[in-house]
Motif scaffolding. Structure first.
Motif, PDB file in Angstrom:
ATOM      1  N   LYS A  27       0.826  -1.212   0.000  1.00  0.00           N
ATOM      2  CA  LYS A  27       0.000   0.000   0.000  1.00  0.00           C
ATOM      3  C   LYS A  27       0.862   1.264   0.000  1.00  0.00           C
ATOM      4  O   LYS A  27       0.436   2.306  -0.496  1.00  0.00           O
ATOM      5  CB  LYS A  27      -0.933   0.009   1.208  1.00  0.00           C
ATOM      6  N   LEU A  28       2.072   1.162   0.560  1.00  0.00           N
ATOM      7  CA  LEU A  28       2.992   2.294   0.533  1.00  0.00           C
ATOM      8  C   LEU A  28       3.731   2.362  -0.804  1.00  0.00           C
ATOM      9  O   LEU A  28       3.952   3.446  -1.350  1.00  0.00           O
ATOM     10  CB  LEU A  28       3.991   2.199   1.689  1.00  0.00           C
ATOM     11  N   GLU A  29       4.110   1.203  -1.318  1.00  0.00           N
ATOM     12  CA  GLU A  29       4.835   1.171  -2.600  1.00  0.00           C
ATOM     13  C   GLU A  29       3.935   1.630  -3.740  1.00  0.00           C
ATOM     14  O   GLU A  29       4.321   2.438  -4.570  1.00  0.00           O
ATOM     15  CB  GLU A  29       5.372  -0.231  -2.874  1.00  0.00           C
ATOM     16  N   ASP A  78       1.311   3.740  -4.202  1.00  0.00           N
ATOM     17  CA  ASP A  78       0.763   4.826  -3.399  1.00  0.00           C
ATOM     18  C   ASP A  78      -0.376   5.596  -4.051  1.00  0.00           C
ATOM     19  O   ASP A  78      -0.791   6.630  -3.546  1.00  0.00           O
ATOM     20  CB  ASP A  78       1.888   5.789  -3.031  1.00  0.00           C
TER      21      ASP A  78
END
Length: 138
Positions: A34-36, A38
């Motif tokens: 979910k961070l990668e 974005d």
């Protein structure tokens, strides 16, 4: 190496870029997907380097900000130490003549970016749980 680029999060170039990022950042480095991924990929230009038709290296460029910002530089583990990322970034930088460009470099990659003319600016900071430094090339 054949370098292709595409804007947005559709098509083969983007799928190849996403697969490399998944392998390097999510699987290898343990970054939360979910961070990668974005939600910003649709506004970016994605670059992928191909060797014998196989995608091996990627980067994305946010040229909607000033200075332009290089992000998500990754080379598949089996394809490292062949100069692919260096060649890809040189090609990307050649499209931005005279422009200031910045990036956030993982601590282990600072010397690599220095070879491309980037200078470290400021103190270390954590991004996705990994030590990074802001780097700028004028």
């Amino acid at each position: 190496m054949d370098i292709k680029q595409a804007r947005g999060n559709q098509g083969k170039v983007y799928r190849d870029a996403a697969a490399i990022r998944q392998a390097v950042f999510v699987t290898e480095q343990g970054i939360d997907p979910k961070l990668e991924f974005d939600g910003e990929d649709a506004q970016m230009t994605h670059y992928v380097g191909y060797v014998a038709g196989k995608p091996v290296v990627t980067a994305r460029l946010n040229d909607q900000v000033a200075p332009a910002h290089i992000q998500r530089v990754a080379t598949l583990k089996a394809d490292r130490h062949h100069g692919y990322a260096f060649a890809l970034l040189q090609a990307l930088l050649n499209q931005l003549p005279g422009q200031t460009v910045e990036l956030n470099a993982q601590e282990t990659a600072v010397d690599f970016y220095k070879r491309l003319g980037f200078k470290r600016v400021g103190d270390a900071f954590l991004e996705v749980g990994i030590v990074h430094y802001r780097m700028v090339k004028n």
